[in-house]
Each structure stands twice: as structure tokens, then as C-alpha cells.
Design a protein around this motif. Structure first.
Motif, mmCIF file in Angstrom:
data_model
loop_
_atom_site.group_PDB
_atom_site.id
_atom_site.type_symbol
_atom_site.label_atom_id
_atom_site.label_comp_id
_atom_site.label_asym_id
_atom_site.label_seq_id
_atom_site.Cartn_x
_atom_site.Cartn_y
_atom_site.Cartn_z
ATOM 1 N N GLU A 94 0.833 -1.217 0.000
ATOM 2 C CA GLU A 94 0.000 0.000 0.000
ATOM 3 C C GLU A 94 0.858 1.253 0.000
ATOM 4 N N MET A 95 1.915 1.210 0.825
ATOM 5 C CA MET A 95 2.811 2.365 0.941
ATOM 6 C C MET A 95 3.482 2.636 -0.405
ATOM 7 N N ALA A 96 4.021 1.613 -1.037
ATOM 8 C CA ALA A 96 4.706 1.794 -2.323
ATOM 9 C C ALA A 96 3.724 2.321 -3.369
ATOM 10 N N GLU A 97 2.526 1.753 -3.388
ATOM 11 C CA GLU A 97 1.521 2.214 -4.360
ATOM 12 C C GLU A 97 1.171 3.678 -4.117
ATOM 13 N N LYS A 98 1.065 4.041 -2.844
ATOM 14 C CA LYS A 98 0.711 5.432 -2.506
ATOM 15 C C LYS A 98 1.803 6.404 -2.968
ATOM 16 N N ILE A 99 3.049 6.058 -2.662
ATOM 17 C CA ILE A 99 4.173 6.934 -3.037
ATOM 18 C C ILE A 99 4.213 7.105 -4.555
ATOM 19 N N ILE A 100 4.065 5.997 -5.272
ATOM 20 C CA ILE A 100 4.136 6.049 -6.744
ATOM 21 C C ILE A 100 2.972 6.866 -7.312
ATOM 22 N N SER A 101 1.803 6.735 -6.692
ATOM 23 C CA SER A 101 0.645 7.481 -7.205
ATOM 24 C C SER A 101 0.807 8.987 -6.994
ATOM 25 N N LEU A 102 1.575 9.379 -5.974
ATOM 26 C CA LEU A 102 1.735 10.814 -5.679
ATOM 27 C C LEU A 102 2.862 11.459 -6.485
ATOM 28 N N ILE A 106 8.338 8.000 -11.058
ATOM 29 C CA ILE A 106 8.867 6.830 -10.367
ATOM 30 C C ILE A 106 7.916 5.650 -10.547
ATOM 31 N N GLU A 107 8.517 4.481 -10.705
ATOM 32 C CA GLU A 107 7.725 3.265 -10.936
ATOM 33 C C GLU A 107 7.909 2.225 -9.839
ATOM 34 N N MET A 108 9.020 2.306 -9.125
ATOM 35 C CA MET A 108 9.274 1.331 -8.067
ATOM 36 C C MET A 108 9.977 1.996 -6.886
ATOM 37 N N VAL A 109 9.730 1.423 -5.710
ATOM 38 C CA VAL A 109 10.260 1.992 -4.469
ATOM 39 C C VAL A 109 10.899 0.883 -3.639
ATOM 40 N N ARG A 110 11.970 1.204 -2.929
ATOM 41 C CA ARG A 110 12.502 0.295 -1.898
ATOM 42 C C ARG A 110 12.535 1.061 -0.586
ATOM 43 N N MET A 111 11.889 0.504 0.437
ATOM 44 C CA MET A 111 11.864 1.156 1.746
ATOM 45 C C MET A 111 13.135 0.818 2.532
ATOM 46 N N VAL A 112 13.665 1.795 3.241
ATOM 47 C CA VAL A 112 14.780 1.592 4.164
ATOM 48 C C VAL A 112 14.430 2.290 5.486
ATOM 49 N N ASN A 113 15.437 2.515 6.352
ATOM 50 C CA ASN A 113 15.111 2.994 7.701
ATOM 51 C C ASN A 113 15.543 4.426 8.026
ATOM 52 N N SER A 114 16.251 5.069 7.100
ATOM 53 C CA SER A 114 16.671 6.460 7.347
ATOM 54 C C SER A 114 17.044 7.108 6.023
ATOM 55 N N GLN A 294 21.321 -4.775 -1.542
ATOM 56 C CA GLN A 294 20.843 -3.863 -0.493
ATOM 57 C C GLN A 294 19.741 -4.592 0.249
ATOM 58 N N ALA A 295 19.775 -4.521 1.587
ATOM 59 C CA ALA A 295 18.824 -5.283 2.396
ATOM 60 C C ALA A 295 18.525 -4.550 3.694
ATOM 61 N N GLY A 296 17.560 -5.029 4.467
ATOM 62 C CA GLY A 296 17.263 -4.386 5.754
ATOM 63 C C GLY A 296 16.330 -5.232 6.600
ATOM 64 N N THR A 297 16.814 -5.646 7.764
ATOM 65 C CA THR A 297 16.026 -6.517 8.645
ATOM 66 C C THR A 297 14.686 -5.885 9.011
ATOM 67 N N LEU A 298 14.713 -4.584 9.330
ATOM 68 C CA LEU A 298 13.481 -3.928 9.779
ATOM 69 C C LEU A 298 12.865 -3.037 8.694
ATOM 70 N N SER A 299 13.407 -3.102 7.470
ATOM 71 C CA SER A 299 12.893 -2.243 6.394
ATOM 72 C C SER A 299 11.430 -2.548 6.099
ATOM 73 N N GLY A 300 10.640 -1.496 5.934
ATOM 74 C CA GLY A 300 9.212 -1.676 5.672
ATOM 75 C C GLY A 300 8.463 -2.120 6.913
#
Ligand code: PLP
Length: 427
Positions: A94-102, A106-114, A294-300
């Protein structure tokens, strides 16, 4: 001793400088940091029960003020189902879709922590995708504390990077080239001198870590043209401007396309979140689909996503919030200029959207050199006079003042009156 003073004394025994991030220590303005107990709307309350109108807003995230009920409810609801799984959850989609719609382009997103992590990852991707190693950044732009980016917060020289921090190797800094903000010729020279070697040009579309320095008319379009000509990627570091200048960030606000965009601060609604985004072609270079790891244990993290998403959803029900914030910032800027003039104090107030910054100088501030030439001692005094009157500003000249949609006309009038008195006291 106040409770803040007691806490600071204890903190200094157990944390470097008593803080977990340097600017909080108030070293640039003197005095001792206030420990904050709670926030509501545009106001914060410290451990001694003193109330302030807050223009830091957690350094930008608090678009709708503190403790917005929609965000708190979203967090509480999500929290009751568990804090983290290290497996995919619906909220991330949902978050990725929201960001892309706004956001345009951009077509794709990767969430990280900072924000730091977002920039570090975007740079790795730019290098991986272009097969080039060098980067161009601008003196006075801050892109987090990864090694390659800790270059040039201290020097405007258009030379090869010298690290700004102990512990950053010359090797890590060597590939970071420094250009001057609002100076396309300085970028062109570097691109010419390093043909086919520059992976990316990274820029804050509005420089908001040397105070607030707006891009001049042709600066961002010019960067776009130069990057296209030299096959370099253009990275907009939108950790401050993303969702703050406009729902579509600086790309929408200025009508300039970037290849990669980084987010932080605002995107988490107050939780530790960052993201990087771009075209499908670029983003699929990232693991597991591509060779850039690129990776993240708590990402997203679901609770963080709940907060960030709830804030982005508020934009739907508050379509006028950007106009409201910009009008408020313009009001503050105009009154500051007027007061300063009346008291005969040299002052430049830069303002873009909800961001503004007063500089104590009579010369326009359009780059880092100019920002550094302002009277930071005067700013320190101004800051303390404002704090005394119940207005909490950034404890450094080189940070922005953040207006939120929660600041009321009453807050603004109070601030303007306090500023007039503070400026009077500087004479
Ligand atoms: C704050 C900031 C960062 C770093 O973000 P953190 O979350 O503090 O790591 C990067 N870029 C810009 C433009 C910022 O303002």
C-alpha cells in the motif's frame, strides 16, 4: 537545576555530548538542550512543563503537527497485531503504491530505515547501473552520514574531496567531486574533466541543510541537461523536500525529472523510515532482481509503514495544506524582513514552500559560501531570545525552519511578535 538540565547532566555521562544526534546538543547556539516530554499540534512541552511553538517538527516529518489523531490511531491499530515479522506485509504494498501514485517519474520503491540509508543505497545503485565510480555533490548539501557523502560540508573548493569527518578514508572521499550550488559551470567543468566517469550528480532540489537556499531559475533544468549529455544519473535527495514542497515533491514543484529520488523524514510521519525510488529499469537492478545488493532486517516495518501511510493519506483529505503552509511561511518571512528593517538589522530571509531561514547578512544567500558568511553569533542570540519567548527554532543557523499545517494564525502572530522583540534585543 531544571529537569532538562538534570537530564542533560546524566545524558552526558552515558551518551557522547548527551545526545543521539549532534545538532540536538545546542552547541551552535550555546545553552542547554530542552528535553521534550510531549507534542500536540504545533506545540511541544518540555520536561519542566514549558511550552513552545515548534518550528523544528522533528526536522520536517510533522507536516500535520504532533500527535495527529489519524496517525496515532493507525499506529496503535497496527501495533496490536505485532511489531515486526521480517516477512512481507500488506502495508508495504500500500505504501509503495501510494508513493508512486503521488510522485511523477517513479515506478518502483525500496523502503529503508533512514535518509542516510536511502542515499547510500541510491548511490550504490547509480554506480552499479552506470558502471562508473565518481559522484558530484554540492558544497553545503547534506546527504546523511555515509562515508562518500561526508565531503564538502566544510569547503566550497571545487577540488577532489577531502573527508569532513575523522574515520572517513581518503579512498572513500576520493570519488566524491564537489561543485558549487546554483553554479552550473562548476558542474560542467567537473563533468568535462571526468568524462565517462561520473555515475551521478546528487542534489538537494532546495538546499535545506545550509539554512534554506532555493535553486535559481535554470539550476535544476540545467543539471538535467548536463546529466543527459554526459550519461550521468540525476539524483534528487528529497529527504526534506519529498511530500513537503508538494505531494509530488520537488519533481512536481519545479517540473524537473530526476532518475533516482531519495526520501526520509516526512515519509515516516515521525517514525524512522527512508526510501529510494526510480524507474522500473533502474530499480530492478537492486537485489533480488539485480546485482546491486541492499537489504534491511526492519525495512518496511509495519508500524512505521502505518504511521507514514496515515500521514500520506491525510494529503487526500487536506489538498490545500501546501498552500496553507506556504502562505504561513510567506507571512513569517515578510514580517521578519519588515521587523529587521525597522530595527536596522541586516537580514536575508530565504523561503520556499513551508521552509524558511533568516540569515544575518545584507548579501543574498545563494550558495554555501554566502551562507557561511552570515553572522552566526547573531543567529545564536536570536535563537535564545526566541526560546525565552516560547518559540522553538532550529538550534543552528544552517538548518531550516519548518512550518506545518497545524500552525494557527495565533501561533504565527505570536511568533512574529516574539521575533520583533528578539530582533530589537539584538541591536
Ligand atoms: C536529514 C537528511 C538526510 C539524512 O537523513 P537521516 O534520516 O538523518 O539519516 C539526507 N539527506 C537530506 C537532504 C537530509 O535533510
Amino acid at each position: 537545576m531544571t529537569r532538562s538540565e538534570q537530564l542533560f547532566a546524566r545524558a552526558r555521562q552515558v551518551m557522547p555530548g548527551g545526545v543521539n544526534s549532534p545538532v540536538r546538543a545546542f552547541r551552535a547556539v550555546g545553552g542547554k538542550p530542552r528535553f521534550i516530554a510531549k507534542g500536540l499540534g504545533s506545540h511541544i512541552l518540555d520536561e519542566d512543563g514549558l511550552e513552545y511553538i515548534d518550528y523544528v517538527g522533528s526536522w520536517g516529518p510533522m507536516l500535520f503537527g504532533h500527535s495527529h489523531p489519524d496517525i496515532l490511531v493507525a499506529v496503535r491499530e497496527r501495533m496490536m497485531s505485532g511489531l515486526s515479522f521480517g516477512a512481507p506485509t500488506a502495508l508495504e504494498v500500500e505504501m509503495a503504491e501510494k508513493i508512486i501514485s503521488l510522485t511523477p517519474n517513479i515506478e518502483m520503491v525500496r523502503m529503508v530505515n533512514s535518509g542516510t540509508e536511502a542515499v547510500m543505497s541510491a548511490i550504490r545503485l547509480a554506480r552499479g547501473a552506470t558502471g562508473r565510480e565518481k559522484l558530484i555533490k554540492f558544497a553545503g548539501c547534506y546527504h546523511g552520514h555515509s562515508d562518500a557523502m561526508l565531503v564538502g560540508a566544510g569547503s566550497g573548493a571545487l577540488t577532489q574531496g577531502e573527508p569532513d569527518s575523522a574515520g572517513v578514508t581518503r579512498g572513500a572521499a576520493r570519488d566524491t567531486l564537489l561543485a558549487r550550488y546554483n553554479d552550473l559551470a562548476s558542474v560542467e567543468r567537473l563533468l568535462e574533466a571526468n568524462r565517462d566517469e561520473v555515475a551521478a550528480v546528487i542534489v538537494e532540489p532546495v538546499a535545506a541543510n545550509m539554512g534554506v537556499v532555493p535553486p535559481q531559475e535554470d539550476f535544476l533544468p540545467g543539471l538535467r541537461r548536463l546529466c543527459d549529455r554526459h550519461g550521468s544519473l540525476l539524483i534528487f535527495d528529497e529527504v526534506i523536500t519529498g511530500f513537503r514542497l508538494a505531494a509530488g515533491g520537488a519533481q512536481a514543484y519545479f517540473g524537473v525529472r530526476a532518475d533516482l529520488v531519495t526520501y526520509g523524514k516526512i515519509i515516516g510521519g515521525g517514525m524512522p523510515v527512508g526510501a529510494y525510488a526510480g524507474s522500473r529499469r533502474l530499480m530492478e537492478q537492486v537485489a533480488p532482481t539485480g546485482p546491486v545488493y541492499q537489504a534491511g532486517t526492519l525495512s518496511g516495518n509495519p508500524v512505521a509503514m502505518a504511521a507514514g501511510l496515515a500521514q500520506l493519506q491525510l494529503l487526500d483529505s487536506h489538498p490545500t495544506c501546501y498552500t496553507v503552509m506556504e502562505t504561513a511561511a510567506q507571512y513569517l518571512a515578510a514580517h521578519l524582513r519588515e521587523s529587521a528593517q525597522r530595527h536596522g538589522i541586516p537580514l536575508q530571509v530565504n523561503q520556499v514552500g513551508s521552509l524558511l531561514c533568516p540569515y544575518f547578512t545584507d548579501k543574498p544567500v545563494d550558495c554555501f559560501e554566502a551562507a557561511k558568511a552570515s553572522d552566526t553569533k547573531k543567529y545564536a542570540k536570536y535563537f535564545n531570545e526566541m526560546l525565552l519567548r516560547g518559540v522553538y527554532l532550529a538550534p543552528s543557523q544552517f538548518e531550516a525552519m519548518f512550518v506545518s499545517a497545524a500552525h494557527t494564525q495565533r501561533d504565527l502572530a505570536f511568533t512574529v511578535k516574539a521575533a520583533d522583540e528578539a530582533l530589537q534585543a539584538l541591536k
